[in-house]
Design a protein around this motif. Sequence first.
Motif, PDB file in Angstrom:
ATOM      1  N   ASP A 575      52.400  28.534  39.852  1.00  0.00           N
ATOM      2  CA  ASP A 575      53.221  29.269  38.893  1.00  0.00           C
ATOM      3  C   ASP A 575      52.394  30.190  38.001  1.00  0.00           C
ATOM      4  N   LEU A 576      51.054  30.022  38.024  1.00  0.00           N
ATOM      5  CA  LEU A 576      50.189  30.878  37.205  1.00  0.00           C
ATOM      6  C   LEU A 576      49.648  32.081  37.982  1.00  0.00           C
ATOM      7  N   ARG A 577      49.788  32.068  39.285  1.00  0.00           N
ATOM      8  CA  ARG A 577      49.082  33.049  40.113  1.00  0.00           C
ATOM      9  C   ARG A 577      49.454  34.491  39.786  1.00  0.00           C
ATOM     10  N   ASP A 578      50.748  34.749  39.618  1.00  0.00           N
ATOM     11  CA  ASP A 578      51.178  36.121  39.374  1.00  0.00           C
ATOM     12  C   ASP A 578      50.645  36.631  38.029  1.00  0.00           C
ATOM     13  N   LEU A 579      50.819  35.841  36.966  1.00  0.00           N
ATOM     14  CA  LEU A 579      50.314  36.233  35.650  1.00  0.00           C
ATOM     15  C   LEU A 579      48.798  36.392  35.682  1.00  0.00           C
ATOM     16  N   TYR A 580      48.123  35.458  36.337  1.00  0.00           N
ATOM     17  CA  TYR A 580      46.657  35.509  36.412  1.00  0.00           C
ATOM     18  C   TYR A 580      46.188  36.770  37.133  1.00  0.00           C
ATOM     19  N   ALA A 581      46.838  37.107  38.232  1.00  0.00           N
ATOM     20  CA  ALA A 581      46.426  38.289  39.009  1.00  0.00           C
ATOM     21  C   ALA A 581      46.589  39.562  38.186  1.00  0.00           C
ATOM     22  N   LYS A 582      47.720  39.666  37.471  1.00  0.00           N
ATOM     23  CA  LYS A 582      47.933  40.856  36.646  1.00  0.00           C
ATOM     24  C   LYS A 582      46.911  40.947  35.520  1.00  0.00           C
ATOM     25  N   ALA A 583      46.640  39.803  34.871  1.00  0.00           N
ATOM     26  CA  ALA A 583      45.688  39.804  33.764  1.00  0.00           C
ATOM     27  C   ALA A 583      44.288  40.147  34.251  1.00  0.00           C
ATOM     28  N   ASN A 584      43.902  39.584  35.370  1.00  0.00           N
ATOM     29  CA  ASN A 584      42.563  39.832  35.920  1.00  0.00           C
ATOM     30  C   ASN A 584      42.399  41.314  36.286  1.00  0.00           C
ATOM     31  N   HIS A 585      43.430  41.848  36.919  1.00  0.00           N
ATOM     32  CA  HIS A 585      43.383  43.260  37.300  1.00  0.00           C
ATOM     33  C   HIS A 585      43.312  44.155  36.066  1.00  0.00           C
ATOM     34  N   HIS A 586      44.137  43.827  35.063  1.00  0.00           N
ATOM     35  CA  HIS A 586      44.200  44.653  33.855  1.00  0.00           C
ATOM     36  C   HIS A 586      42.874  44.619  33.093  1.00  0.00           C
ATOM     37  N   LEU A 587      42.293  43.431  32.985  1.00  0.00           N
ATOM     38  CA  LEU A 587      41.048  43.303  32.236  1.00  0.00           C
ATOM     39  C   LEU A 587      39.903  43.978  32.985  1.00  0.00           C
ATOM     40  N   THR A 588      39.961  43.961  34.306  1.00  0.00           N
ATOM     41  CA  THR A 588      38.912  44.610  35.108  1.00  0.00           C
ATOM     42  C   THR A 588      38.867  46.106  34.845  1.00  0.00           C
ATOM     43  N   LEU A 589      40.042  46.706  34.604  1.00  0.00           N
ATOM     44  CA  LEU A 589      40.092  48.134  34.333  1.00  0.00           C
ATOM     45  C   LEU A 589      39.277  48.507  33.091  1.00  0.00           C
ATOM     46  N   TYR A 590      39.274  47.605  32.099  1.00  0.00           N
ATOM     47  CA  TYR A 590      38.589  47.886  30.838  1.00  0.00           C
ATOM     48  C   TYR A 590      37.149  47.396  30.814  1.00  0.00           C
ATOM     49  N   GLN A 591      36.883  46.286  31.512  1.00  0.00           N
ATOM     50  CA  GLN A 591      35.601  45.630  31.301  1.00  0.00           C
ATOM     51  C   GLN A 591      34.772  45.464  32.566  1.00  0.00           C
TER      52      GLN A 591
END
Length: 599
Positions: A575-591
């Motif tokens: 149940d965490l996979r979708d939120l985790y994938a979006k957060a990881n992708h989003h943070l990668t863009l910045y950092q």
Amino acid sequence: MAIVDDEKTLQEELSISILLADRVVKLVQDSESSKQECIDLAERVENLSQMLRSAARVAATTQSLYERPVRRIVADVAKNLDRALTLVRKRKHNGVLRQVFAITTTADFRKVANLLESSIGDLRWLLSIFDSDGANLSLPPIASNDPILSWVWSYIATIQMGQLKERVDAANELASLARDNERNKKIIVDEGGVSPLLKLLKEGSSPDAQIAAATALFNIATDEERVVYIIDAQGIPMIVKVLGDSPMKVQVSVVKLVSRMAELDPVAKEEFARENVTRPLVSLMSMDTVLDDPKIQSGKTSIHSIVQIKKELSVKPTNNHNTHLSLSTSSSFSSHGGGHHYRKEREVELPDVKLKLKVVCAEALWKLSKDSLSNSRKITETKGMICLAKIIEKEEGELQLNCLMTVMEIAAVAESNPDLRRAAFKTTAPAAKAVMDQLLRVVKEETNPALQIPAIKAIGCLARTFPARETRIIGPLVSHLSDKNADVATEAAIALEKFVCMENFNCVEHSKAIIEYGGVPPMMSLLRADGPAQMHSLVLLCYLALHVGNSKALEQARALNALEAARSFVAQHPDLRDLYAKANHHLTLYQAGAHPHRP
């Protein structure tokens, strides 16, 4: 035990047995060659016939007769009389085969004679419990293998038909039996003990009688099935009526019963809501508490605020005709228009009794409001919110805790019901503001986790009520992310998670506030914990990454590395996979280039 035909009246049951007895006696008398064994049998039957007639007279002249043991015993007597009739008829008509039957019928006569003696013992016991002033604890043959059954019969008969003192004693005995084990509870219910106890409670013949009845019902109502028996016996209107106008000691026992029934059965909870039980509970809990001046710490009070205060303290009309609520905080309150009867007694009641009553009322409101929109709404539509806020502010111990739990449960219901949330927790409403001030005070000042946790949970449930500019809520929650108590820290993470989730319109502003209050370092520390703390701190981190991914604080805390390290944990929680994938992708863009991390 014989199966009783419930469609027959008790008099019909008795008449059938009396006719059977008469037939046996007449058959013996008409027989020209009756042996002594037949004559002995007829004497026993004649004895039974006389006792049955006595029982019929008692049944005809006794008001509120307790029929259960009468029906059971009379059915058993009828069965034994039928055996006697068959045996005597057999003896009369065996003719030329008399010698063949001699051996078997001698044994049969002995067996039937013993059965008739048992029936005589049963009827003698039955007549004794109706003649005596108190419960008869002798043992009838029918209950020789189960003495509890005869005791329960005797106690219930006394409660239903005895004198006041004996009724009180019998109710106390039933309460003691019910406290002992589950089987005793079942016997009491199966043998019809609930209705007489409710009647004793309702009559108000003496406080001792009401307390004994309420205690017995409390001890019986320990599972949902037995609570349903009380509901089906029309117990809830009686309970609410007694609660409205009784001495305080009685009210304590009755409120405990309300609390237990509400906790065990959702149907009971809604039935109590229909009877508006929260109204007397709030009034009793608020006795000796001044409720007409909720503290408003926002400087001058505007005309709009004054109007709001009047609204909070007035009664909103509902479909229930019993919803009028006096603003008087005296305990002369009654849910049915009475309540003045015990005013003087209450004014001189011991402080310990008053405190106990407040404590159990707060607990009952807690149990009633849990998962119940109707009860939660009724509490918030009266002076309940201000009362809860005042008690949380002024009291301590169990009373304060129960009030916090009540607020927490109302907030939990409001979380999934926008109408209740807007009506009860509008941040500009005086009552809602008073409650929120106390929740924040508990979160900031209290050190007891038992108090902190419900306050934090309540604030989290109300996360969607706070505007973006309301930042005073975030700081205290952030400070508890590093709490030494793991449960408190976890609850703080869960609450903050509700502030920054996608469903919260102000999630971005709240995310910025968490960063500003220094929430990232303790969140990262909590991420390294085990169990629920790890789960909820990871969810919180994901939301922060989505809303404020360009934050310097997240970069300095190596948030991207932390997300990468949590990959195996996420794999175990689909149940965490979708939120985790979006957060990881989003943070990668910045950092992505800020520091090395695993590919």
